[in-house]
Write a protein that holds these residues in place. Structure first.
Motif, PDB file in Angstrom:
ATOM      1  N   MET A  54      19.072  -5.893  -3.238  1.00 55.76           N
ATOM      2  CA  MET A  54      19.679  -7.067  -3.413  1.00 55.76           C
ATOM      3  C   MET A  54      19.268  -8.379  -2.903  1.00 55.76           C
ATOM      4  O   MET A  54      19.606  -9.496  -2.941  1.00 55.76           O
ATOM      5  N   SER A  55      17.893  -8.013  -2.152  1.00 54.69           N
ATOM      6  CA  SER A  55      17.431  -9.247  -1.490  1.00 54.69           C
ATOM      7  C   SER A  55      16.946 -10.162  -2.503  1.00 54.69           C
ATOM      8  O   SER A  55      16.405  -9.762  -3.665  1.00 54.69           O
ATOM      9  N   GLU A  56      16.548 -11.476  -1.921  1.00 51.86           N
ATOM     10  CA  GLU A  56      16.213 -12.534  -2.953  1.00 51.86           C
ATOM     11  C   GLU A  56      14.813 -12.169  -3.364  1.00 51.86           C
ATOM     12  O   GLU A  56      14.117 -12.252  -4.483  1.00 51.86           O
ATOM     13  N   GLU A  57      13.727 -11.698  -2.410  1.00 49.84           N
ATOM     14  CA  GLU A  57      12.423 -11.290  -2.794  1.00 49.84           C
ATOM     15  C   GLU A  57      12.532  -9.945  -3.899  1.00 49.84           C
ATOM     16  O   GLU A  57      11.673 -10.310  -4.589  1.00 49.84           O
ATOM     17  N   ALA A 102       0.918  -1.304   0.046  1.00 49.15           N
ATOM     18  CA  ALA A 102      -0.001   0.017   0.020  1.00 49.15           C
ATOM     19  C   ALA A 102       0.794   1.228  -0.111  1.00 49.15           C
ATOM     20  O   ALA A 102       0.539   2.023  -0.763  1.00 49.15           O
ATOM     21  N   PHE A 103       1.883   1.250   0.805  1.00 50.73           N
ATOM     22  CA  PHE A 103       2.568   2.614   1.014  1.00 50.73           C
ATOM     23  C   PHE A 103       4.139   2.509   0.874  1.00 50.73           C
ATOM     24  O   PHE A 103       5.014   3.386   1.145  1.00 50.73           O
ATOM     25  N   GLY A 104       4.711   1.299   0.009  1.00 55.48           N
ATOM     26  CA  GLY A 104       5.856   1.356  -0.447  1.00 55.48           C
ATOM     27  C   GLY A 104       6.900   0.812   0.860  1.00 55.48           C
ATOM     28  O   GLY A 104       6.449   0.451   1.840  1.00 55.48           O
ATOM     29  N   ASP A 105       8.274   0.823   0.697  1.00 56.54           N
ATOM     30  CA  ASP A 105       9.073   0.267   1.633  1.00 56.54           C
ATOM     31  C   ASP A 105       8.908   0.947   3.066  1.00 56.54           C
ATOM     32  O   ASP A 105       9.060   0.443   4.091  1.00 56.54           O
ATOM     33  N   ALA A 162      13.123  -9.928   2.613  1.00 58.04           N
ATOM     34  CA  ALA A 162      12.852  -8.797   1.864  1.00 58.04           C
ATOM     35  C   ALA A 162      13.941  -7.737   1.968  1.00 58.04           C
ATOM     36  O   ALA A 162      13.940  -6.618   1.339  1.00 58.04           O
ATOM     37  N   GLY A 163      14.930  -7.982   2.682  1.00 57.69           N
ATOM     38  CA  GLY A 163      16.246  -7.169   2.959  1.00 57.69           C
ATOM     39  C   GLY A 163      15.760  -6.200   4.076  1.00 57.69           C
ATOM     40  O   GLY A 163      16.881  -5.275   4.362  1.00 57.69           O
ATOM     41  N   PHE A 164      14.962  -6.292   4.745  1.00 51.28           N
ATOM     42  CA  PHE A 164      14.797  -5.167   6.213  1.00 51.28           C
ATOM     43  C   PHE A 164      15.299  -5.421   7.214  1.00 51.28           C
ATOM     44  O   PHE A 164      15.707  -4.674   8.283  1.00 51.28           O
ATOM     45  N   LEU A 165      15.980  -6.761   7.194  1.00 52.32           N
ATOM     46  CA  LEU A 165      16.709  -7.457   8.354  1.00 52.32           C
ATOM     47  C   LEU A 165      17.864  -8.268   7.604  1.00 52.32           C
ATOM     48  O   LEU A 165      17.681  -8.462   6.466  1.00 52.32           O
ATOM     49  N   PRO A 166      18.919  -8.416   8.045  1.00 52.71           N
ATOM     50  CA  PRO A 166      19.981  -9.345   7.705  1.00 52.71           C
ATOM     51  C   PRO A 166      19.393 -10.517   6.834  1.00 52.71           C
ATOM     52  O   PRO A 166      18.601 -11.174   7.194  1.00 52.71           O
TER      53      PRO A 166
END
Length: 451
Positions: A444-447, A80-83, A309-313
């Motif tokens: 660079m996350s897999e997602e 809805a609101f992006g990252d 999603a790359g928000f954590l390691p």
């Protein structure tokens, strides 16, 4: 290749997770609300919060079925609101789900301490973490089946509690000095009703965690609505029954601000050595275990989704040979075990550690509820073609009721809990700094790479 969770859970497993996540809230934590609002004042608070949760679940189910993602609210807010929206909902959910388990673990210690006074409740709490982290790592189907069994036993035990104490119940006992320690309603009563918000939330906190098992649900568009709706109805009925009957069998003020109100309430009716008393302690543990075990499942999926999603390691998104996010399980457990021993170093607003942790978890929950309802409204406009197998009934009124009550509760909690509120804001600021510094990690996350 993006790490994927396997769909293995049916409607009964999901009901068990939804109710099991919450059911410890019927056993302890809520009675702290009596300490600030009295029984009648807290009953008012609980009815308002029950209304919020019922409206929220009927609305939240639309998001869960349309976007069956392990990140739950994080995924909805991100779409809805992006990252940035995803970050706010993700960290709020993480705070809720990482801070709730240590409070439950300490209640497990308190319940066992009733039977075995020589045991250290904190060591019992750490032992509970080790056992149930291990069970979560072994496999989600095994974990969910265990969750279903202990949840059913916990529900039965609450009904047994009501049946055993019912002959001694008197509404006059429940209502005596029920307005914040007085028999009359006053301005201080209103303050108490508002101050009790976190403890009424504790009756229902974390039911939304079943959304984090959505990737592992069979036919989530059908199973999740059935599990959620039956789950919230189950919990509302149990919350009202438990609160009324526990407060109506004697001096309710002796049950405020303790971690084991049900055993103590039953003790006044049947005595310490009654078989009923021992049964409540032992089977009552199933309620605590159900929530403890279920929330470990919930926080691990949230950490897993944020890592993927790359928000954590990204290392936190790795799966074990059992197909479970073992590193995420362990990471959240370490934080929880540290929190168990933090009362030696932290004194917050004169609260017990349990009350402080409950309040912190509620701050996270309310922010996540607000973001989820805002996401529902936003996605109705920005993604009208999103496949929605379940539509929020009474839209836009029902989700608006949930949103308005959540906003009022969130603002009120800052007024009555300024120190904990400041710590909560501190967590958000630290998280946001990390978020801003890790844009490349998310890209660079897999997602992101695999869409």
């Amino acid at each position: 290749m993006t790490e994927k969770l396997k769909p293995t859970l049916g409607v009964f497993h999901l009901w068990g997770i939804a109710v099991g996540l919450v059911i410890s809230g019927e056993y302890f934590g809520w009675s702290y609300g009596w300490g600030v609002a009295g029984t009648l004042g807290f009953l008012v608070t609980t009815l308002v919060i029950a209304t919020m949760y019922t409206c929220f679940i009927f609305s939240f189910t639309e998001l869960t079925t349309a976007i069956p993602h392990a990140g739950g609210p994080f995924a909805y807010s991100r779409k809805a609101f992006g990252d940035t929206g995803g970050f706010i909902a993700g960290i709020a959910t993480l705070i809720e789900f990482v801070f709730a388990p240590p409070a439950i673990a300490m209640a497990i210690g308190a319940y066992l301490n009733v039977q075995y006074p020589e045991l250290n409740p904190k060591l019992i709490a750490v032992g509970a973490y080790i056992v149930f982290m291990g069970l979560n790592i072994v496999g989600v189907k095994i974990a969910a089946t265990f969750e279903l069994v202990v949840t059913i036993l916990a529900v039965i035990e609450l009904l047994v509690f009501v049946g055993v104490v019912q002959p001694s119940f008197s509404f006059s006992n429940f209502a005596l000095n029920g307005w914040a320690g007085s028999n009359t309603f006053s301005l201080s009563t209103v303050s108490g009703i508002i101050a009790a918000i976190p403890f009424a939330i504790w009756f229902f906190l974390a039911i939304e965690g079943a959304a984090m098992a959505a990737e592992e649900a069979k036919d989530p568009q059908k199973t999740i609505p059935r599990a959620y709706i039956s789950g919230i109805l189950t919990l509302v009925v149990l919350a009202i029954l438990v609160m009324l009957f526990a407060g109506g069998v004697g001096d309710w003020s002796k049950l405020a601000n303790i971690n084991d109100p049900l055993p103590q309430a039953m003790k006044t009716v049947v005595g310490h050595n009654s078989p009923w008393m021992h049964m409540l302690v032992w089977i009552g543990l199933f309620g605590l275990v159900a929530s403890f075990h279920g929330i470990i499942l919930g926080y691990s999926r949230q950490i897993f989704a944020l890592g993927r999603a790359g928000f954590l390691p990204s290392s936190l998104a790795k799966l074990s040979r059992f197909g479970t996010p073992h590193r995420a399980v362990i990471a959240g457990g370490i934080v929880g075990m540290v929190a168990i021993f933090s009362d030696s170093f932290i004194q917050i607003q004169g609260m017990t550690l349990t009350a402080a942790i409950v309040t912190m978890a509620c701050f996270g929950a309310l922010l996540m509820y607000i973001m989820s309802m805002l996401s529902l409204f936003k996605l109705r406009r920005s993604a009208p073609n999103l496949a929605r197998s379940f539509l929020a009934p009474g839209y836009p009124v029902i989700p608006a009721i949930a949103l308005v009550i959540a906003v009022i509760c969130f603002a009120s909690m800052f007024i009555f809990n300024p120190t904990i509120g400041a710590v909560f804001i501190g967590f958000l600021i630290v998280g946001y700094i990390y978020f801003r510094l890790t844009a490349k990690q998310r890209a660079m996350s897999e997602e992101s790479i695999n869409g």
